[in-house]
Write a protein that holds these residues in place. Structure first.
Motif, PDB file in Angstrom:
ATOM      1  N   ILE A 204       2.879 -14.862  17.507  1.00 32.01           N
ATOM      2  CA  ILE A 204       2.091 -13.941  16.747  1.00 32.01           C
ATOM      3  C   ILE A 204       1.791 -14.689  15.366  1.00 32.01           C
ATOM      4  O   ILE A 204       2.570 -14.826  14.552  1.00 32.01           O
ATOM      5  CB  ILE A 204       2.775 -12.791  16.312  1.00 32.01           C
ATOM      6  N   VAL A 205       0.442 -15.100  15.165  1.00 33.40           N
ATOM      7  CA  VAL A 205       0.013 -15.903  14.163  1.00 33.40           C
ATOM      8  C   VAL A 205      -0.069 -14.783  13.077  1.00 33.40           C
ATOM      9  O   VAL A 205      -0.962 -13.902  13.075  1.00 33.40           O
ATOM     10  CB  VAL A 205      -1.181 -16.671  14.520  1.00 33.40           C
ATOM     11  N   VAL A 206      -0.007 -15.293  11.971  1.00 40.26           N
ATOM     12  CA  VAL A 206      -0.064 -14.398  10.646  1.00 40.26           C
ATOM     13  C   VAL A 206      -1.205 -15.055   9.622  1.00 40.26           C
ATOM     14  O   VAL A 206      -1.166 -16.104   9.459  1.00 40.26           O
ATOM     15  CB  VAL A 206       1.298 -14.365   9.825  1.00 40.26           C
ATOM     16  N   VAL A 207      -1.985 -14.077   9.359  1.00 41.78           N
ATOM     17  CA  VAL A 207      -3.248 -14.277   8.288  1.00 41.78           C
ATOM     18  C   VAL A 207      -2.752 -13.629   7.217  1.00 41.78           C
ATOM     19  O   VAL A 207      -2.368 -12.536   7.282  1.00 41.78           O
ATOM     20  CB  VAL A 207      -4.308 -14.051   9.153  1.00 41.78           C
ATOM     21  N   PRO A 208      -3.154 -14.053   5.941  1.00 40.26           N
ATOM     22  CA  PRO A 208      -3.139 -13.350   4.736  1.00 40.26           C
ATOM     23  C   PRO A 208      -3.728 -12.114   4.555  1.00 40.26           C
ATOM     24  O   PRO A 208      -4.941 -12.085   4.985  1.00 40.26           O
ATOM     25  CB  PRO A 208      -3.478 -14.388   3.683  1.00 40.26           C
ATOM     26  N   GLY A 209      -3.157 -11.049   4.337  1.00 44.72           N
ATOM     27  CA  GLY A 209      -3.496  -9.800   4.034  1.00 44.72           C
ATOM     28  C   GLY A 209      -4.136  -9.573   2.626  1.00 44.72           C
ATOM     29  O   GLY A 209      -4.454 -10.540   1.797  1.00 44.72           O
ATOM     30  N   SER A 210      -3.973  -8.402   1.871  1.00 45.38           N
ATOM     31  CA  SER A 210      -4.508  -8.070   0.746  1.00 45.38           C
ATOM     32  C   SER A 210      -3.754  -6.951   0.175  1.00 45.38           C
ATOM     33  O   SER A 210      -3.615  -6.004   0.725  1.00 45.38           O
ATOM     34  CB  SER A 210      -6.052  -8.052   0.634  1.00 45.38           C
ATOM     35  N   GLU A 211      -3.547  -7.023  -1.149  1.00 47.72           N
ATOM     36  CA  GLU A 211      -2.792  -6.256  -1.969  1.00 47.72           C
ATOM     37  C   GLU A 211      -3.585  -4.705  -2.020  1.00 47.72           C
ATOM     38  O   GLU A 211      -3.191  -3.927  -2.380  1.00 47.72           O
ATOM     39  CB  GLU A 211      -2.195  -6.466  -3.122  1.00 47.72           C
ATOM     40  N   GLN A 212      -4.836  -4.861  -1.922  1.00 45.33           N
ATOM     41  CA  GLN A 212      -5.860  -3.891  -1.911  1.00 45.33           C
ATOM     42  C   GLN A 212      -5.822  -3.198  -0.597  1.00 45.33           C
ATOM     43  O   GLN A 212      -6.378  -2.153  -0.297  1.00 45.33           O
ATOM     44  CB  GLN A 212      -7.280  -4.141  -2.264  1.00 45.33           C
ATOM     45  N   ASN A 213      -5.464  -3.967   0.577  1.00 46.91           N
ATOM     46  CA  ASN A 213      -5.395  -3.235   1.839  1.00 46.91           C
ATOM     47  C   ASN A 213      -4.365  -2.080   1.912  1.00 46.91           C
ATOM     48  O   ASN A 213      -3.335  -2.473   3.040  1.00 46.91           O
ATOM     49  CB  ASN A 213      -5.488  -4.445   3.000  1.00 46.91           C
ATOM     50  N   ILE A 214      -4.272  -1.155   1.227  1.00 50.91           N
ATOM     51  CA  ILE A 214      -2.955  -0.297   1.111  1.00 50.91           C
ATOM     52  C   ILE A 214      -3.153   0.697   2.487  1.00 50.91           C
ATOM     53  O   ILE A 214      -4.230   1.097   2.785  1.00 50.91           O
ATOM     54  CB  ILE A 214      -2.796   0.473  -0.217  1.00 50.91           C
TER      55      ILE A 214
END
Length: 239
Positions: A204-214
């Motif tokens: 499962i490859v992980v890509v960066p999320g965002s702190e705004q993606n609440i």
């Protein structure tokens, strides 16, 4: 190879104290569900959108989805997250196994174009992709009110959505899950959890999320969401 976005909107508003599903609550003058749909409708990497709505509220979801041309269906979800995913997989039964699908929580209305694009691009060479952000808190394992383990914070991430898969991968994972008599009593909390448990050999490859993606779950999240929209609408903000 097509890419479908599945908007999972089967949750309720119990923890928010709402009578209607929380996805229908408004933030910045727009329903939460509408914002989630709009993000994927605007993404050039997405070919079509399927909305999985809480039973009894399909008409409201169809109204929210009406302005968006990529929405090809609004269907009823189930009592749990896994039930709603299974409803979506049933609706996509005629799609080939190499098609791509992104599952996204409707309660995350601020997913951005960069996250969507990176998830789709990752599925060019991977079978599963997750979105995550580093944990800013120390996370501990507690048993009987005592700390028994303190994992290194540097390796910990907090999952967000979307989570993306080749259709053959997520189908096989759920087929194995449904064949497991323990699955119903102890289901994973998300779709990557199903793949991780039942297809442990699939990275499962992980890509960066965002702190705004609440994820809007508690009353305080609505306050934070309103602050986000107020910044979006401030003079000088980008469209």
């Amino acid at each position: 190879m097509t890419t479908t976005a599945v908007i999972l909107a089967g949750g309720t508003g119990r923890r928010l104290g709402l009578e209607a599903p929380k996805q229908l609550a408004t933030v910045g003058g727009r329903p939460i569900l509408t914002r989630a749909i709009a993000a994927f409708d605007a993404a050039p990497q997405i070919d079509d959108i399927l909305v999985v709505m809480a039973p009894g509220h399909l008409a409201a979801a169809e109204l929210a989805a009406g302005p968006y041309s990529k929405v090809t269906g609004v269907i009823a979800g189930g009592a749990s997250r896994t039930d709603s995913t299974l409803s979506a997989l049933s609706a996509l039964a005629d799609r080939p196994g190499d098609a791509r699908v992104l599952f996204h929580d409707a309660a995350r209305p601020f997913v951005d174009a960069r996250i969507i694009a990176e998830c789709v691009a990752t599925l060019e060479h991977a079978d599963a992709v997750a979105v995550a952000v580093p944990s800013s808190d120390t996370v501990v394992v507690v048993e009987d009110d005592r700390v028994v383990e303190m994992p290194s914070r540097g390796s910990l991430r907090r999952f967000q959505t979307p989570q993306g898969f080749r259709l053959a991968t997520i189908r096989t994972a759920y087929e194995r899950a449904l064949a497991d008599p323990e699955f119903a009593a102890n289901p994973p909390t998300d779709d990557c959890g199903v793949v991780h448990r039942y297809l442990p050999g699939v990275p499962i490859v992980v890509v960066p999320g965002s702190e705004q993606n609440i994820k809007i779950t508690h009353p305080v999240d609505l306050i934070v969401a309103e602050q986000i929209t107020s910044r979006e609408n401030a003079p000088g903000s980008a469209d």
